[in-house]
Motif scaffolding. Structure first.
Motif, PDB file in Angstrom:
ATOM      1  N   VAL A   1       0.848  -1.189   0.000  1.00  0.00           N
ATOM      2  CA  VAL A   1       0.000   0.000   0.000  1.00  0.00           C
ATOM      3  C   VAL A   1       0.889   1.246   0.000  1.00  0.00           C
ATOM      4  O   VAL A   1       1.770   1.393   0.852  1.00  0.00           O
ATOM      5  N   PHE A   2       0.679   2.130  -0.958  1.00  0.00           N
ATOM      6  CA  PHE A   2       1.331   3.436  -0.930  1.00  0.00           C
ATOM      7  C   PHE A   2       0.544   4.310   0.048  1.00  0.00           C
ATOM      8  O   PHE A   2      -0.593   4.682  -0.228  1.00  0.00           O
TER       9      PHE A   2
ATOM     10  N   GLU B   1      -5.699   1.823  -0.672  1.00  0.00           N
ATOM     11  CA  GLU B   1      -4.826   2.770  -1.359  1.00  0.00           C
ATOM     12  C   GLU B   1      -5.635   3.764  -2.191  1.00  0.00           C
ATOM     13  O   GLU B   1      -5.359   4.978  -2.173  1.00  0.00           O
ATOM     14  N   LYS B   2      -6.638   3.284  -2.905  1.00  0.00           N
ATOM     15  CA  LYS B   2      -7.474   4.170  -3.728  1.00  0.00           C
ATOM     16  C   LYS B   2      -8.183   5.207  -2.870  1.00  0.00           C
ATOM     17  O   LYS B   2      -8.318   6.375  -3.266  1.00  0.00           O
ATOM     18  N   GLN B   3      -8.650   4.783  -1.711  1.00  0.00           N
ATOM     19  CA  GLN B   3      -9.307   5.719  -0.792  1.00  0.00           C
ATOM     20  C   GLN B   3      -8.345   6.834  -0.373  1.00  0.00           C
ATOM     21  O   GLN B   3      -8.716   8.014  -0.357  1.00  0.00           O
ATOM     22  N   LYS B   4      -7.108   6.473  -0.062  1.00  0.00           N
ATOM     23  CA  LYS B   4      -6.126   7.457   0.394  1.00  0.00           C
ATOM     24  C   LYS B   4      -5.717   8.398  -0.740  1.00  0.00           C
ATOM     25  O   LYS B   4      -5.525   9.597  -0.530  1.00  0.00           O
ATOM     26  N   ILE B   5      -5.579   7.858  -1.956  1.00  0.00           N
ATOM     27  CA  ILE B   5      -5.236   8.705  -3.103  1.00  0.00           C
ATOM     28  C   ILE B   5      -6.349   9.715  -3.349  1.00  0.00           C
ATOM     29  O   ILE B   5      -6.096  10.904  -3.573  1.00  0.00           O
ATOM     30  N   SER B   6      -7.592   9.259  -3.276  1.00  0.00           N
ATOM     31  CA  SER B   6      -8.739  10.138  -3.469  1.00  0.00           C
ATOM     32  C   SER B   6      -8.777  11.237  -2.413  1.00  0.00           C
ATOM     33  O   SER B   6      -9.054  12.404  -2.710  1.00  0.00           O
ATOM     34  N   GLN B   7      -8.467  10.866  -1.188  1.00  0.00           N
ATOM     35  CA  GLN B   7      -8.423  11.832  -0.086  1.00  0.00           C
ATOM     36  C   GLN B   7      -7.363  12.890  -0.336  1.00  0.00           C
ATOM     37  O   GLN B   7      -7.582  14.084  -0.112  1.00  0.00           O
TER      38      GLN B   7
ATOM     39  N   LEU C   1      -1.932  10.850   9.604  1.00  0.00           N
ATOM     40  CA  LEU C   1      -2.375  10.297   8.328  1.00  0.00           C
ATOM     41  C   LEU C   1      -1.692   8.975   7.997  1.00  0.00           C
ATOM     42  O   LEU C   1      -2.335   7.963   7.695  1.00  0.00           O
ATOM     43  N   PHE C   2      -0.373   8.968   8.029  1.00  0.00           N
ATOM     44  CA  PHE C   2       0.389   7.774   7.682  1.00  0.00           C
ATOM     45  C   PHE C   2       0.160   6.660   8.701  1.00  0.00           C
ATOM     46  O   PHE C   2      -0.090   5.507   8.338  1.00  0.00           O
ATOM     47  N   SER C   3       0.231   7.007   9.981  1.00  0.00           N
ATOM     48  CA  SER C   3       0.074   6.005  11.044  1.00  0.00           C
ATOM     49  C   SER C   3      -1.292   5.334  10.989  1.00  0.00           C
ATOM     50  O   SER C   3      -1.414   4.119  11.190  1.00  0.00           O
ATOM     51  N   GLN C   4      -2.340   6.125  10.710  1.00  0.00           N
ATOM     52  CA  GLN C   4      -3.685   5.566  10.624  1.00  0.00           C
ATOM     53  C   GLN C   4      -3.800   4.589   9.456  1.00  0.00           C
ATOM     54  O   GLN C   4      -4.446   3.541   9.568  1.00  0.00           O
ATOM     55  N   CYS C   5      -3.158   4.941   8.354  1.00  0.00           N
ATOM     56  CA  CYS C   5      -3.182   4.050   7.191  1.00  0.00           C
ATOM     57  C   CYS C   5      -2.447   2.750   7.493  1.00  0.00           C
ATOM     58  O   CYS C   5      -2.874   1.670   7.062  1.00  0.00           O
ATOM     59  N   VAL C   6      -1.343   2.853   8.232  1.00  0.00           N
ATOM     60  CA  VAL C   6      -0.609   1.646   8.645  1.00  0.00           C
ATOM     61  C   VAL C   6      -1.513   0.745   9.483  1.00  0.00           C
ATOM     62  O   VAL C   6      -1.551  -0.481   9.287  1.00  0.00           O
ATOM     63  N   GLU C   7      -2.263   1.338  10.417  1.00  0.00           N
ATOM     64  CA  GLU C   7      -3.168   0.549  11.257  1.00  0.00           C
ATOM     65  C   GLU C   7      -4.224  -0.149  10.406  1.00  0.00           C
ATOM     66  O   GLU C   7      -4.560  -1.320  10.656  1.00  0.00           O
ATOM     67  N   GLU C   8      -4.750   0.552   9.403  1.00  0.00           N
ATOM     68  CA  GLU C   8      -5.767  -0.056   8.543  1.00  0.00           C
ATOM     69  C   GLU C   8      -5.156  -1.194   7.714  1.00  0.00           C
ATOM     70  O   GLU C   8      -5.807  -2.218   7.485  1.00  0.00           O
ATOM     71  N   GLU C   9      -3.924  -1.011   7.294  1.00  0.00           N
ATOM     72  CA  GLU C   9      -3.249  -2.068   6.539  1.00  0.00           C
ATOM     73  C   GLU C   9      -2.997  -3.290   7.422  1.00  0.00           C
ATOM     74  O   GLU C   9      -3.225  -4.430   6.999  1.00  0.00           O
ATOM     75  N   LEU C  10      -2.539  -3.054   8.640  1.00  0.00           N
ATOM     76  CA  LEU C  10      -2.294  -4.152   9.576  1.00  0.00           C
ATOM     77  C   LEU C  10      -3.577  -4.930   9.864  1.00  0.00           C
ATOM     78  O   LEU C  10      -3.546  -6.159  10.004  1.00  0.00           O
ATOM     79  N   LYS C  11      -4.669  -4.213   9.942  1.00  0.00           N
ATOM     80  CA  LYS C  11      -5.955  -4.863  10.202  1.00  0.00           C
ATOM     81  C   LYS C  11      -6.324  -5.825   9.079  1.00  0.00           C
ATOM     82  O   LYS C  11      -6.841  -6.927   9.306  1.00  0.00           O
ATOM     83  N   ILE C  12      -6.020  -5.440   7.843  1.00  0.00           N
ATOM     84  CA  ILE C  12      -6.282  -6.315   6.688  1.00  0.00           C
ATOM     85  C   ILE C  12      -5.431  -7.583   6.790  1.00  0.00           C
ATOM     86  O   ILE C  12      -5.898  -8.686   6.533  1.00  0.00           O
ATOM     87  N   TYR C  13      -4.160  -7.427   7.185  1.00  0.00           N
ATOM     88  CA  TYR C  13      -3.259  -8.574   7.273  1.00  0.00           C
ATOM     89  C   TYR C  13      -3.613  -9.495   8.426  1.00  0.00           C
ATOM     90  O   TYR C  13      -3.266 -10.673   8.432  1.00  0.00           O
ATOM     91  N   SER C  14      -4.327  -8.957   9.421  1.00  0.00           N
ATOM     92  CA  SER C  14      -4.685  -9.774  10.581  1.00  0.00           C
ATOM     93  C   SER C  14      -5.948 -10.599  10.330  1.00  0.00           C
ATOM     94  O   SER C  14      -6.255 -11.495  11.084  1.00  0.00           O
TER      95      SER C  14
END
Length: 337
Positions: free
Chosen positions: A228-229, A300-306, A324-337
């Motif tokens: 995820v970018f 990623e698409k949501q963040k690019i749109s934002q 911003l970045f930290s929250q996206c990391v948390e959302e990514e980690l949630k997907i991996y979990s």
């Protein structure tokens, strides 16, 4: 690669040529990137910082935490809101080209030819003394200091050529999404696999209007095709990015001990570890892997749109983007979990 609060961005690539690379300890390309970003508020000042450090300390040394030496010289792509430079080196000698328009890329070969806007004062004399240049024909930095046939650089195979083709294909209409797509391209060799896998990727949007923020997207994980970018904006009070920060070992760090590289600590951060496990799932459990990939692509698409909305509206609440970045990391980690 990296960026700073002034909108200066620097990336580097390993290059080799006729000049031998120093095996002794000196500044690595990553050191020069970091110091350039620490000390410069424009792209051209970053060029000056790096070449001054080259003159004083030299470049080289092992970039791997092992007894197997891997050394190289460096090529740098340096940009800010107003201009961009390519800086290429051979030992302490260097040439810099100001990018005047169009597209420009670097890869694992020298690419500055006859357009040289700044240079080491002894660049040409050193080449003459080694018999690389006769002092009469037009001076071509890449042809003189490397083994590459510069006439074929943009037409022959290889990462430099393929990168140039992909950029040129979209010249005049390059967006952050297109850059991400290019960085994900495996067929071209840009997205590397195997022992030298692409370890991290970055895309930056640097608006010329000073009232708009520079927006940087970082993966923080290998293989951008499965990463995820995540957006980052420099604002006051940004907290340490703990889940994408490699652990430190203080005085016990083996790189601080002599002899060096006698052991190799685990420097993986939390996101890296989770992403590594997720990559295995994507490869081995196809249905689950496809669903996981779809979810991170949607994130990623949501963040690019934002971020596009921020650039279009021309205003944003710094309190909302500080994490911003930290929250996206948390959302990514949630997907991996």
């Amino acid at each position: 690669m990296g960026a700073n609060e002034h909108g200066v961005c620097i990336g580097n690539e390993a290059v080799w040529g006729r000049d031998e690379v120093c095996d002794g300890e000196a500044l690595l390309g990553m050191d020069l990137v970091r110091l350039g970003l620490e000390r410069a508020d424009t792209a051209e000042k970053a060029v000056s910082v790096i070449v001054d450090l080259l003159e004083k300390y030299g470049q080289g040394g092992n970039c791997m935490e092992s007894n197997m030496a891997f050394t190289y010289h460096n090529s740098f792509l340096i940009a800010d809101r107003k201009e961009a430079w390519v800086l290429e080196t051979s030992g302490k000698y260097w040439a810099a080209e100001k990018v005047e328009g169009g597209v420009r890329n670097i890869s694992n070969q020298l690419s500055i030819t006859t357009k040289i806007d700044r240079e080491h004062p002894e660049l040409k004399e050193y080449a003459k003394s080694n018999g690389w240049w006769d002092g009469e024909k037009e001076f071509d930095f890449a042809a003189t200091y490397s083994y590459v046939n510069t006439a074929r650089m943009t037409t022959s195979g290889g990462r430099y050529c393929e990168g140039y083709k992909l950029l040129n294909k979209h010249k005049g209409s390059i967006t952050s999404e297109i850059m991400m797509e290019i960085l994900r391209d495996k067929e071209s060799g840009i997205n590397m696999e195997g022992g030298f896998m692409t370890t991290g990727s970055m895309v930056s949007v640097l608006p010329q209007q000073p009232n708009l923020p520079c927006i940087h997207f970082f993966t923080g994980t290998p293989d951008p095709a499965r990463s995820v970018f995540k957006p980052f904006i420099f604002v006051p009070d940004v907290t340490q990015l703990l889940k994408t920060t490699s652990p430190t070992f203080g005085h016990d760090d083996p790189v601080k001990k002599q002899p060096r590289f006698q052991s190799k600590p685990d420097r993986r951060h939390e996101l890296y570890k989770k992403h590594e496990s997720a990559a295995v799932v994507m490869e081995t459990i196809l249905d689950k892997g496809k669903e996981m990939l779809k979810e991170i692509q949607e994130l990623e698409k949501q963040k690019i749109s934002q971020m596009e909305s921020i650039l279009q509206n021309g205003c944003f609440d710094t309190k909302e983007v500080v994490n911003l970045f930290s929250q996206c990391v948390e959302e990514e980690l949630k997907i991996y979990s």
